[in-house]
Design a protein around this motif. Structure first.
Motif, PDB file in Angstrom:
ATOM      1  N   LEU A 135       0.829  -1.207   0.000  1.00  0.00           N
ATOM      2  CA  LEU A 135       0.000   0.000   0.000  1.00  0.00           C
ATOM      3  C   LEU A 135       0.864   1.259   0.000  1.00  0.00           C
ATOM      4  N   LEU A 136       1.916   1.263   0.802  1.00  0.00           N
ATOM      5  CA  LEU A 136       2.825   2.414   0.831  1.00  0.00           C
ATOM      6  C   LEU A 136       3.514   2.591  -0.518  1.00  0.00           C
ATOM      7  N   ASP A 137       3.952   1.484  -1.118  1.00  0.00           N
ATOM      8  CA  ASP A 137       4.588   1.548  -2.438  1.00  0.00           C
ATOM      9  C   ASP A 137       3.642   2.107  -3.497  1.00  0.00           C
ATOM     10  N   ARG A 138       2.344   1.908  -3.292  1.00  0.00           N
ATOM     11  CA  ARG A 138       1.337   2.382  -4.250  1.00  0.00           C
ATOM     12  C   ARG A 138       0.773   3.752  -3.887  1.00  0.00           C
ATOM     13  N   GLY A 139       1.376   4.402  -2.893  1.00  0.00           N
ATOM     14  CA  GLY A 139       1.005   5.782  -2.597  1.00  0.00           C
ATOM     15  C   GLY A 139       0.108   6.001  -1.401  1.00  0.00           C
ATOM     16  N   ALA A 140      -0.085   4.994  -0.572  1.00  0.00           N
ATOM     17  CA  ALA A 140      -0.912   5.187   0.625  1.00  0.00           C
ATOM     18  C   ALA A 140      -0.244   6.197   1.550  1.00  0.00           C
ATOM     19  N   SER A 141      -1.043   7.049   2.120  1.00  0.00           N
ATOM     20  CA  SER A 141      -0.530   8.045   3.054  1.00  0.00           C
ATOM     21  C   SER A 141      -0.368   7.425   4.438  1.00  0.00           C
TER      22      SER A 141
END
Length: 145
Positions: A135-141
């Motif tokens: 999720l972080l790699d895909r732009g999750a804040s």
């Protein structure tokens, strides 16, 4: 087996409000899901305590069912149980491949649910490190509540 001269209302829920499509999705019966959709089941219809078929298939880790539902036009960001999305369900249950599949189909990485906020929050709460990293790699804040 369903026959064309028989009538059954596949949009009618059982006494608990669950639909045939949500049952088939929960149990991972991808061929039954395809049959129900071929016979007119609404891929986005809400029903029962899990909301919609995509949410419940994502929660229970049925990747093939998720693929079928997405191919048949399931709304990737439709609210499921408690207004949470399929991405939220896949995240808290640790189904990384399903989370990736949903993200590849343009799921909102920062959508928020009722219980624990974002999909990232739910993955973190349940210790799903691989999903959290995805999720972080895909732009999750990381600062979204």
């Amino acid at each position: 087996m369903l026959q064309s001269d028989q009538y059954c209302d596949i949009r009618k829920p059982d006494e608990a409000g669950r639909l045939a499509l949500t049952w088939a999705s929960r149990c991972g019966h991808d061929k039954t899901v395809e049959t129900l959709l071929d016979w007119g089941a609404d891929v986005n219809l809400q029903g029962g305590d899990h909301g919609n078929a995509l949410y419940i298939a994502s929660e229970w880790g049925h990747e093939k069912v998720v693929e079928v539902l997405l191919e048949r036009g399931a709304d990737v960001d439709a609210p499921g149980a408690n207004d949470d999305t399929a991405l939220y369900a896949a995240s808290w249950t640790g189904h990384e491949k399903i989370a990736e599949l949903l993200l590849n189909n343009r799921a909102d990485v920062n959508s928020r649910g009722k219980h624990y906020g974002s999909a990232l929050n739910s993955a973190a709460r349940y210790g799903e490190e691989r999903v959290a990293k995805l999720l972080l790699d895909r732009g999750a804040s990381p600062n979204l509540k």
